[in-house]
Design an enzyme around this catalytic site. Structure first.
Site, short mmCIF file in Angstrom:
data_model
loop_
_atom_site.label_atom_id
_atom_site.label_comp_id
_atom_site.label_asym_id
_atom_site.label_seq_id
_atom_site.Cartn_x
_atom_site.Cartn_y
_atom_site.Cartn_z
N ASP A 165 2.91 -1.91 2.14
CA ASP A 165 4.33 -1.45 2.27
C ASP A 165 5.18 -1.69 3.38
O ASP A 165 5.71 -2.40 3.93
CB ASP A 165 4.87 0.25 1.96
N GLU A 216 8.21 1.52 -7.21
CA GLU A 216 7.01 2.35 -6.39
C GLU A 216 8.50 3.33 -7.12
O GLU A 216 9.21 3.52 -7.13
CB GLU A 216 7.01 1.96 -5.02
N HIS A 250 -4.52 1.05 12.52
CA HIS A 250 -3.65 1.76 11.22
C HIS A 250 -4.54 2.73 10.76
O HIS A 250 -4.13 3.54 10.27
CB HIS A 250 -3.04 0.95 10.85
P1 FAD Z 1 -8.06 -0.59 11.27
O1 FAD Z 1 -7.44 0.70 11.12
O2 FAD Z 1 -8.38 -1.48 12.64
O3 FAD Z 1 -9.74 -0.46 10.52
C1 FAD Z 1 -9.71 -0.18 9.30
C2 FAD Z 1 -11.40 -0.45 9.23
O4 FAD Z 1 -11.46 -1.56 8.87
C3 FAD Z 1 -12.33 0.36 10.07
O5 FAD Z 1 -13.65 0.89 9.35
C4 FAD Z 1 -12.70 -0.99 10.82
O6 FAD Z 1 -14.09 -1.35 11.04
C5 FAD Z 1 -12.70 -2.07 9.61
N1 FAD Z 1 -12.62 -3.52 9.25
C6 FAD Z 1 -11.15 -3.83 10.09
N2 FAD Z 1 -10.94 -4.97 10.28
C7 FAD Z 1 -12.06 -5.53 9.73
C8 FAD Z 1 -12.32 -6.91 8.86
N3 FAD Z 1 -12.09 -7.66 9.96
N4 FAD Z 1 -13.83 -6.53 8.67
C9 FAD Z 1 -14.47 -5.55 8.37
N5 FAD Z 1 -13.75 -4.77 8.53
C10 FAD Z 1 -12.74 -4.78 9.03
N6 FAD Z 1 -2.36 0.95 2.89
C11 FAD Z 1 -2.07 -0.12 1.86
O7 FAD Z 1 -2.50 -0.11 0.90
N7 FAD Z 1 -0.54 0.33 1.26
C12 FAD Z 1 0.37 0.39 2.07
O8 FAD Z 1 1.51 0.08 1.63
C13 FAD Z 1 -0.42 0.77 3.55
N8 FAD Z 1 1.06 1.29 4.71
C14 FAD Z 1 0.59 1.95 5.68
C15 FAD Z 1 1.59 2.06 7.11
C16 FAD Z 1 1.02 2.27 7.56
C17 FAD Z 1 2.56 2.50 8.68
C18 FAD Z 1 -0.18 2.51 8.49
C19 FAD Z 1 -0.36 3.11 9.31
C20 FAD Z 1 -0.61 2.19 7.44
C21 FAD Z 1 -1.12 1.56 5.91
N9 FAD Z 1 -1.87 1.86 4.80
C22 FAD Z 1 -1.63 0.92 3.83
C23 FAD Z 1 -3.36 1.98 5.24
C24 FAD Z 1 -3.87 0.56 5.39
O9 FAD Z 1 -4.21 -0.30 4.98
C25 FAD Z 1 -5.20 1.06 6.71
O10 FAD Z 1 -4.86 2.00 7.71
C26 FAD Z 1 -6.24 -0.12 6.89
O11 FAD Z 1 -7.21 0.29 7.26
C27 FAD Z 1 -5.12 -1.18 8.56
O12 FAD Z 1 -5.91 -1.92 8.73
P2 FAD Z 1 -5.91 -2.61 9.90
O13 FAD Z 1 -5.86 -3.62 10.40
O14 FAD Z 1 -4.68 -1.58 11.09
O15 FAD Z 1 -6.66 -1.80 10.09
#
Ligand code: FAD
Length: 514
Positions: free
Chosen positions: A152, A264, A90
């Protein structure tokens, strides 16, 4: 055992070479791998942002921390490979991708999921690849407990949000999600699997929290739990003046103990535009936003404070204490009378509220369109300037999605963690969550990226005290500016835990050494 490994081949010549590489890697890792040439349409080269796409050599589905360590060691021993943990992908700028490297699909790492009681406090031992929505469902339904601090949207992984901060309406009280974990298991860039906490391998613990995946792969986290509330009174109140909106929001978050459980807020366009304006405020289909209440002095945008108060089922919403509590808490606020909306939902429904948005966006095609999102932290001292130039001018027509703006308390953030925030007791999170339809119905993504750059340029040229949340920079110089006086600590942590810079290359901070 590694469950299986998928690889990506797109050109004929490259195909046989990559086949060889993947096969020898497979042997070196002693994979019990089934190689699926087509795979699930290359998810490792895509993310939610839909702006960047790079092809990895292969995607691996680890089934344990042992698998993760084995892959990291093989990458470190190779001449040029890199490895990215992919949570739920994400990110918006390719941060979980690895060009010609390996992508670890952390969702495959299902275990552990276990409740622990230590000295009267409950904790969840959970995999770094677990989705927060699964954490919610299982904790509440199985044991009536829940984490204190959320995001969120919950279709994000534990390791993914802990690598940034994890922010939502509970952050003013409990701090970001990174402030609500007491122990991690991390596989470092050297392939060591270490347990870390405040007292054990503490530099790795602090480094990994908000560490952009640079110091290790989080395979397990210990998350603080509390009794899950049963119900939430969910409230929205509208303001026309930013100073009153911000003043009231700050008043609420500063009185941490005597406050709502969730605070918020967002900016909306002062018009009947269905994606950006008045219709985005009511909480129930039968509620109507009547513009007759808007003062004639109102500008191009309005502001909506979004609040939540927890209560138990025993307190029936219409005859209980909750009405009195809400009246008392709202009594001091200066919102526009007549523009107050509320509803009662279960705690789980409340926390899954963005799931409905996801379903609608999937149906309308805006979930799969590009999302050039921009997230910033802006100091309290600069937020009025930001409102005047950004909300009222640059974004006066909205972003086809929520524009969040609400205050957070610096004291709830731990300076030892890797994330950097403004140097101010109160700072605001500003999130431009763009959901424009793809062209030709909507604007091209480049135009939206240019608008983001205009906002960053405004902040920089006026010397605002701000930081990007989910930073995305092209040059070493920009990263140094971003971290400021924390840069040397970040570099030292990198040298200690990932000296060859093999981890999370999609962040584009360090280059792999040989
Ligand atoms: P990824 O996008 O898969 O990874 C993000 C980064 O973290 C990459 O660099 C990856 O290599 C690294 N990573 C992933 N997993 C690990 C692990 N286990 N150990 C070490 N590194 C790792 N953020 C907020 O704070 N609050 C919100 O309310 C919020 N709402 C969101 C709503 C939507 C619809 C979206 C798309 C994003 C939102 N986000 C929010 C942002 C979100 O926190 C970040 O995009 C986060 O990176 C997404 O987590 P993911 O698991 O998809 O990580």
């Amino acid at each position: 055992m590694l469950a299986y490994l998928e690889h990506f081949v797109h050109e004929k010549d490259a195909e046989s070479r990559q086949d060889d590489e993947v096969a020898s890697l497979s042997r070196a890792l002693e994979l019990q791998a089934s190689i699926d040439e087509l795979g699930p349409a290359g998810i490792a080269s895509k993310d939610f942002g839909g702006i960047k796409s790079v092809k990895p050599l292969a995607m691996i589905r680890p089934s344990s921390a042992v698998d993760v360590a084995r892959v990291v060691k093989a990458v470190a021993a190779s001449p040029s490979l890199t490895v990215a943990a992919r949570g739920n992908g994400h990110s918006v700028n390719g941060q979980a991708m690895a060009e010609k490297g390996l992508v670890l699909d952390m969702r495959a790492l299902e275990e552990p999921f276990e409740i622990l009681w230590i000295e009267g406090t409950a904790y969840l031992e959970v995999s770094g690849g677990a989705l927060w929505e699964d954490v919610l469902k299982r904790c509440v339904s199985e044991v009536g407990l829940a984490p204190r601090s959320w995001t969120d949207y919950l279709g994000l992984t534990v390791g993914g949000t802990l690598s940034y901060a994890g922010v939502s309406g509970q952050t003013f009280r409990y701090g970001p999600q990174t402030s609500n974990v007491t122990e991690l298991e991390v596989v470092t860039g050297k392939g060591e699997t270490l347990c870390c906490s405040l007292t054990q391998n503490s530099e790795l613990f602090f480094g990994a929290l908000g560490g952009l995946g640079q110091f290790g792969i989080i395979t397990r986290a210990r998350v603080v739990l509390q009794q899950a509330p049963e119900m939430v009174r969910w409230i929205r109140v509208v303001y026309s003046e930013f100073e009153e909106y911000a003043g009231d929001a700050e008043l609420l978050v500063e009185e941490v103990e005597e406050c709502f459980d969730y605070v918020e807020g967002f900016v909306l366009v002062n018009s009947d535009d269905p994606a950006n304006g008045w219709p985005t405020v009511p909480l129930e289909p039968e509620q109507v936003f009547d513009p007759v209440h808007i003062p004639s002095t109102a500008g191009p945008v309005l502001y909506c404070l979004e609040l939540g108060l927890h209560y138990g089922n025993a307190d029936h919403p219409y005859r209980s204490r909750v009405d009195m509590d809400v009246d008392r808490l709202l009594g001091r606020l200066r919102f526009i009378q007549g523009l107050k909306f509320q509803t009662d939902v279960t705690y789980t429904e409340f926390l899954l509220r963005v799931k409905r948005v996801e379903e609608d966006a999937k149906a309308s095609g805006t979930w799969d369109a590009p999302h050039p999102w921009l997230n910033l932290f802006v100091s309290k001292s600069n937020i009025v300037d930001f409102d005047r130039e950004v909300f009222k001018k640059i974004l006066k027509d909205g972003v086809d999605g929520p524009i969040l703006v609400y205050p957070l308390l610096r004291t709830k953030w731990d300076n030892r963690h890797s994330v950097v925030v403004p140097d101010s007791d109160i700072f605001y999170i500003v999130a431009l969550l763009r959901f424009s339809p793809p062209p030709p119905k909507g604007p091209p993504a480049e135009l939206l990226v240019a608008q983001n750059n205009e906002i960053i340029q405004f902040c920089t040229s006026r010397g605002l005290d701000f930081k990007l949340y989910f930073p995305n920079y092209q040059s070493r110089e920009d990263w140094m500016k971003h971290f400021g006086k924390q840069w040397s600590r970040f570099v030292e942590r990198k040298a200690s835990f990932d000296p060859m810079a093999i981890l999370a290359p999609g962040q584009r901070i360090f280059s792999r050494t040989s």
